[in-house]
Enzyme design. Sequence first.
Site, short mmCIF file in Angstrom:
data_model
loop_
_atom_site.label_atom_id
_atom_site.label_comp_id
_atom_site.label_asym_id
_atom_site.label_seq_id
_atom_site.Cartn_x
_atom_site.Cartn_y
_atom_site.Cartn_z
N CYS A 108 0.81 -1.23 0.00
CA CYS A 108 0.00 0.00 0.00
C CYS A 108 0.84 1.27 0.00
CB CYS A 108 -0.94 -0.02 1.20
SG CYS A 108 -1.91 -1.52 1.24
N HIS A 147 -2.13 8.03 6.41
CA HIS A 147 -2.49 6.76 5.76
C HIS A 147 -3.89 6.38 6.24
CE1 HIS A 147 -1.88 3.10 3.61
NE2 HIS A 147 -1.95 2.34 4.68
N HIS A 191 -9.63 2.39 0.25
CA HIS A 191 -8.17 2.23 0.24
C HIS A 191 -7.79 1.64 -1.11
CE1 HIS A 191 -4.14 1.45 1.07
NE2 HIS A 191 -4.21 0.75 2.19
#
Lengths: 377, 296
Positions: free
Chosen positions: A149, A273, A306
Amino acid sequence: MGCVSAAGNDLASNLASLREGRSGIGPVEGFDGRGFRARTAGEVRGLRLPPRVRRWSRAAGMLFAAVREALDARPGFSPDWIVLGMTGGGMELGEQFFHAAAGGAGGPGGPAYGRAARRVRGYLPQVPVNDVAHALGIRAPVRIVSNACASGADAIGLGWQLVSSGAARRVLAGGCDGLSRFVYGGFDCLQALTPGVCRPFDRARDGLTLGEGAAVLLLENEGAVRVAGYGAASDTHHLTQPHPDGRGPLAAMRRALAAAATDVSEVGHVNAHGTATVQNDACEAAALRALGVTAPVTSTKALTGHALGAAGAIEAVFSCLSILHGFVPATLNYTEPDEGVRLDIVSGGARAVSQRVVVSNSFGFGGANASLVFQRA
Amino acid sequence: MKPGILGIGWEVPRDRADPDAGWRVATAEPGSVPPRLRRSGAIARHALAAARAAYRSAGVDPGPGDAIVFATTDGGIAHSKKFFSGLSADGCGSPLLFPETVYNAPCSHVAAVLGIGGPALTLVTDDGLSAVCEAARMVAGGFAARVLAIAANEADPMASMAHRHWRVVRSGTNPAGEGAAALLVGTGGMARVEKWESGPPVRTRAACREIFKSGFPAGALVAGSFSGPLGRAARRGLPGAAGVAFDASGVFGEAGAVGGAAAAVWLSGHLEAGGCGVVFSCGYAGGNSSLCLTGA
């Protein structure tokens, strides 16, 4: 810049969603999601693509749209390098091949196999990137960064290194990823997905919501906003869990601020994040507090979901938009502060601020941590 | 400052009994695998073995500030297949397998086992030499003092099926393979990196014949990795192609990204002091790089 996310299919619609707090998360439609605990995702819908691009993977189509938007806004930009973050490539094409080769629809002798075998090449991350570059007339070396990620942020960081060191004059950098059953099933079996609502930093948070998209930045030594610094670090801890004291994120942010020759007191806001998992948000909050961050903090993942390898790039674009337009987007669904977080989480609507420096964080499986610093020129 | 190769290591296939199943690295002895890797795929074990060998060869211990650039083509493909089989059959995948399917899992294992806390970058590429080029760029640009460049891949029958379809793998001539190659890049060491370059990906065999047309200096030792129809065309385009002293596919089979880095390992270990050598790599998706070394 170019941006495609669940919150909008171009920069203007993403900016409007950021300002108005409009989420693109909804029920999963792109694949068969029956049997999973979670049922929602931030899917990109209604993207207009040329017929030949529609035959490519989802990720490639979104990348094409983002790159085309960026290049349309900067005619004549010819990159020396392409650096893109990606975690899944054309995963749905890989799924079709796995299925056919494993015996589905008649197995390797069956009609589906030949078709799947012809298309499975698009599963490799470098193939869709090569296809997009070729279709848009770009001839440049390609690097595909796959750091889970953190991929999109690392790709932009690599692009910054190339430009700042003089190894390249112009770099096209960003990230893309498309949702697939494989990836959704993976996060679902880890119980990392929320069966309810994505609530970054909220006391009641219970998991992330996946998304997809693509975003690119055209990097060169000019422009209203510049990438001022990049830092990366490894947790050397667990394959999927962050180190609880946030040492990796802290090291990444410190390196990024040092590279930017700026101080934490200069930071206008942090685009965290902020996945909305219990562990990530606690670890990131610990790192931000250890760094001495008092600036507002936001997570935009409740707007977009996400987007994995695209997340760092989408949030880089959001960081630039927030500097250019003087606001910090709100963290959607944040209603109840968590005693363990203790940060100024922006909620209840976008906050108007004049800011010069923004930090954008991206962390991933494998203990990959990347931070980018953006600065008004 | 010119980057240099401080140490080299590789993990070479030894089991060549069945070319159709691929040239495989012999399975590590039970007990020699660190606990962290007990659920990992073969790729992580190959990468760790090559990384350890590179540090041993350099005579230094891994440093907490070292960086890693890790290149792979297929990642943990065997675990991906197992995970997807479970997902298809039961509607539920294994939470133990899924994390190992992520491309950067092997790199993460290497970093954790060796205690390397610097930046760790995983590149997905058919051109493993690009990892060495990135490592050289990071050292030359002052972004890291020491970078471990690794390329690793694992053989899997299903990946071989796809590769046969693209004519990357051809029965009897160039079997699928696996393994890993690692180079520790810093300053000084056994060879100096004079120049490195990656080119735009090429899409046709005709274009491949042109990519390395500038060739190499007279007397240079040449090593390379040329994969699939595009790579083979690139090799045919090399001036004096017959002079390629080391072709990685002869040792590793078609092992994706491993070939390019392995060619750099071989060359670094065979250069005499003051001698010049060139590494070429062209992968089956058209990724290509070259690297020029001088023996120290």
